[in-house]
Design a protein around this motif. Structure first.
Motif, mmCIF file in Angstrom:
data_model
loop_
_atom_site.group_PDB
_atom_site.id
_atom_site.type_symbol
_atom_site.label_atom_id
_atom_site.label_comp_id
_atom_site.label_asym_id
_atom_site.label_seq_id
_atom_site.Cartn_x
_atom_site.Cartn_y
_atom_site.Cartn_z
ATOM 1 N N ALA A 35 -4.384 -3.277 -11.807
ATOM 2 C CA ALA A 35 -4.434 -4.395 -10.817
ATOM 3 C C ALA A 35 -5.003 -4.128 -9.212
ATOM 4 C CB ALA A 35 -4.963 -5.774 -11.250
ATOM 5 N N LEU A 36 -3.950 -4.192 -8.265
ATOM 6 C CA LEU A 36 -3.203 -3.890 -7.823
ATOM 7 C C LEU A 36 -3.938 -2.433 -7.365
ATOM 8 C CD1 LEU A 36 -2.126 -4.667 -5.168
ATOM 9 C CD2 LEU A 36 -0.036 -3.746 -6.122
ATOM 10 N N SER A 37 -3.900 -1.453 -8.197
ATOM 11 C CA SER A 37 -3.950 0.191 -7.655
ATOM 12 C C SER A 37 -5.417 0.031 -8.016
ATOM 13 C CB SER A 37 -3.819 0.745 -8.793
ATOM 14 O OG SER A 37 -2.581 0.632 -8.826
ATOM 15 N N VAL B 175 -7.325 -2.355 -6.189
ATOM 16 C CA VAL B 175 -8.186 -2.629 -4.899
ATOM 17 C C VAL B 175 -7.785 -1.601 -4.035
ATOM 18 C CG1 VAL B 175 -6.602 -4.425 -3.056
ATOM 19 C CG2 VAL B 175 -6.996 -5.093 -5.473
ATOM 20 N N PHE B 176 -6.229 -1.260 -3.875
ATOM 21 C CA PHE B 176 -6.030 0.082 -3.197
ATOM 22 C C PHE B 176 -7.094 1.363 -3.671
ATOM 23 C CE2 PHE B 176 -1.318 -2.267 -3.024
ATOM 24 C CZ PHE B 176 -1.660 -2.985 -1.762
ATOM 25 N N GLU B 177 -7.892 1.292 -4.473
ATOM 26 C CA GLU B 177 -8.713 2.787 -4.326
ATOM 27 C C GLU B 177 -10.149 1.807 -4.075
ATOM 28 O OE1 GLU B 177 -8.964 5.910 -5.700
ATOM 29 O OE2 GLU B 177 -6.508 5.001 -5.627
ATOM 30 N N ARG B 178 -10.214 0.715 -3.964
ATOM 31 C CA ARG B 178 -11.478 0.654 -3.201
ATOM 32 C C ARG B 178 -11.568 0.302 -1.760
ATOM 33 N NH1 ARG B 178 -13.553 -5.052 -1.498
ATOM 34 N NH2 ARG B 178 -15.484 -4.429 -0.159
ATOM 35 N N LEU B 179 -9.952 0.430 -0.826
ATOM 36 C CA LEU B 179 -9.772 0.575 0.650
ATOM 37 C C LEU B 179 -10.037 2.032 0.427
ATOM 38 C CD1 LEU B 179 -6.726 -2.042 1.283
ATOM 39 C CD2 LEU B 179 -9.075 -2.951 1.099
ATOM 40 N N ALA C 248 -7.171 -11.280 -6.291
ATOM 41 C CA ALA C 248 -5.678 -12.314 -6.953
ATOM 42 C C ALA C 248 -4.659 -12.572 -7.338
ATOM 43 C CB ALA C 248 -6.557 -13.304 -8.171
ATOM 44 N N GLY C 249 -4.196 -11.304 -7.493
ATOM 45 C CA GLY C 249 -2.352 -11.047 -7.990
ATOM 46 C C GLY C 249 -2.020 -10.471 -6.034
ATOM 47 N N LEU C 250 -2.507 -9.976 -5.366
ATOM 48 C CA LEU C 250 -2.714 -9.351 -4.094
ATOM 49 C C LEU C 250 -1.967 -10.711 -2.929
ATOM 50 C CD1 LEU C 250 -1.578 -7.087 -1.939
ATOM 51 C CD2 LEU C 250 -3.944 -6.930 -1.754
ATOM 52 N N TYR D 52 1.085 -1.013 -0.042
ATOM 53 C CA TYR D 52 -0.188 -0.385 0.227
ATOM 54 C C TYR D 52 0.646 1.619 -0.180
ATOM 55 C CZ TYR D 52 -3.656 2.897 1.534
ATOM 56 O OH TYR D 52 -4.543 4.383 1.473
ATOM 57 N N ALA D 53 2.078 0.901 1.080
ATOM 58 C CA ALA D 53 2.070 2.611 1.380
ATOM 59 C C ALA D 53 3.670 2.807 0.038
ATOM 60 C CB ALA D 53 4.027 2.038 1.696
ATOM 61 N N ALA D 54 4.154 2.196 -1.159
ATOM 62 C CA ALA D 54 4.542 1.398 -1.960
ATOM 63 C C ALA D 54 3.875 2.157 -3.490
ATOM 64 C CB ALA D 54 5.437 -0.137 -2.449
ATOM 65 N N ALA D 55 2.688 1.449 -3.124
ATOM 66 C CA ALA D 55 2.005 2.319 -4.611
ATOM 67 C C ALA D 55 1.397 3.526 -4.152
ATOM 68 C CB ALA D 55 0.218 0.956 -4.473
ATOM 69 N N LEU D 56 1.506 3.788 -3.458
ATOM 70 C CA LEU D 56 0.597 5.081 -3.523
ATOM 71 C C LEU D 56 1.217 6.212 -2.662
ATOM 72 C CD1 LEU D 56 -2.918 4.191 -1.207
ATOM 73 C CD2 LEU D 56 -2.775 4.481 -3.933
ATOM 74 N N ASP D 57 2.803 5.901 -2.106
ATOM 75 C CA ASP D 57 3.527 6.582 -2.143
ATOM 76 C C ASP D 57 3.485 7.496 -0.660
ATOM 77 O OD1 ASP D 57 5.844 7.830 -2.038
ATOM 78 O OD2 ASP D 57 5.309 9.490 -3.238
ATOM 79 N N VAL D 58 3.152 6.675 0.228
ATOM 80 C CA VAL D 58 2.304 7.393 1.808
ATOM 81 C C VAL D 58 3.822 6.139 2.634
ATOM 82 C CG1 VAL D 58 0.451 7.893 1.240
ATOM 83 C CG2 VAL D 58 1.110 5.323 2.226
ATOM 84 N N ASP D 59 3.961 6.827 3.546
ATOM 85 C CA ASP D 59 5.390 5.987 4.749
ATOM 86 C C ASP D 59 4.310 4.729 4.774
ATOM 87 O OD1 ASP D 59 3.671 6.842 6.768
ATOM 88 O OD2 ASP D 59 4.750 8.440 7.036
#
Length: 147
Positions: A97-99, A101-105, A134-136, A25-32
């Protein structure tokens, strides 16, 4: 869709799930990672979010399970090393696809714009979200089962 094994939420708790997801999550959204863990904790409290992530993990573990390995044996293996592995979790490779998932979160905790919900509800959006889950799930299973 893969059912969630009864033991899985007890073996991999929500806190474990949060710790395993935080690097991705941190890497995909550039947060700590601390901010990522806080956001994930809030998202996991929302109805259905934890179930979707546990289903994805269950599917990933099922894919990783060998033909002669029983489900309980696999969960015992995960249980034996969860504390060690959750601290060393690596980020999943960023994909659209991973993005999704994180957008849903982020939608669940109010950080994404509400029109994104309609986008994820389209046929293409649902497919992308399912692909991301599935990938996650495969990534989390790999992290939990690595030596």
């Amino acid at each position: 869709m893969t059912p969630i094994p009864r033991r899985l939420p007890h073996v991999v708790t929500r806190a474990d799930l949060r710790a395993l997801l935080a690097p991705s999550y941190a890497a995909a959204l550039d947060v700590d990672e601390e901010e990522a863990e806080e956001r994930l904790a809030r998202a996991l409290e929302r109805p259905g979010v934890a179930d979707d992530l546990y289903r994805a993990l269950a599917a990933g573990l099922e894919e990783a399970r060998g033909p002669r390995t029983a489900e309980d044996a696999l969960l015992d293996r995960v249980s034996a090393g969860i504390s060690r592995r959750r601290a060393r979790a690596r980020a999943a490779a960023a994909t659209p696809a991973l993005s999704a998932v994180f957008e849903r979160l982020n939608l669940e905790i109010g950080l994404a714009p509400e029109p994104m919900r309609a986008t994820l509800a389209t046929e293409r959006g649902r497919a992308l979200l399912e692909e991301g889950l599935a990938g996650l799930g495969r990534h989390l299973a790999k992290e939990l089962l690595r030596g």
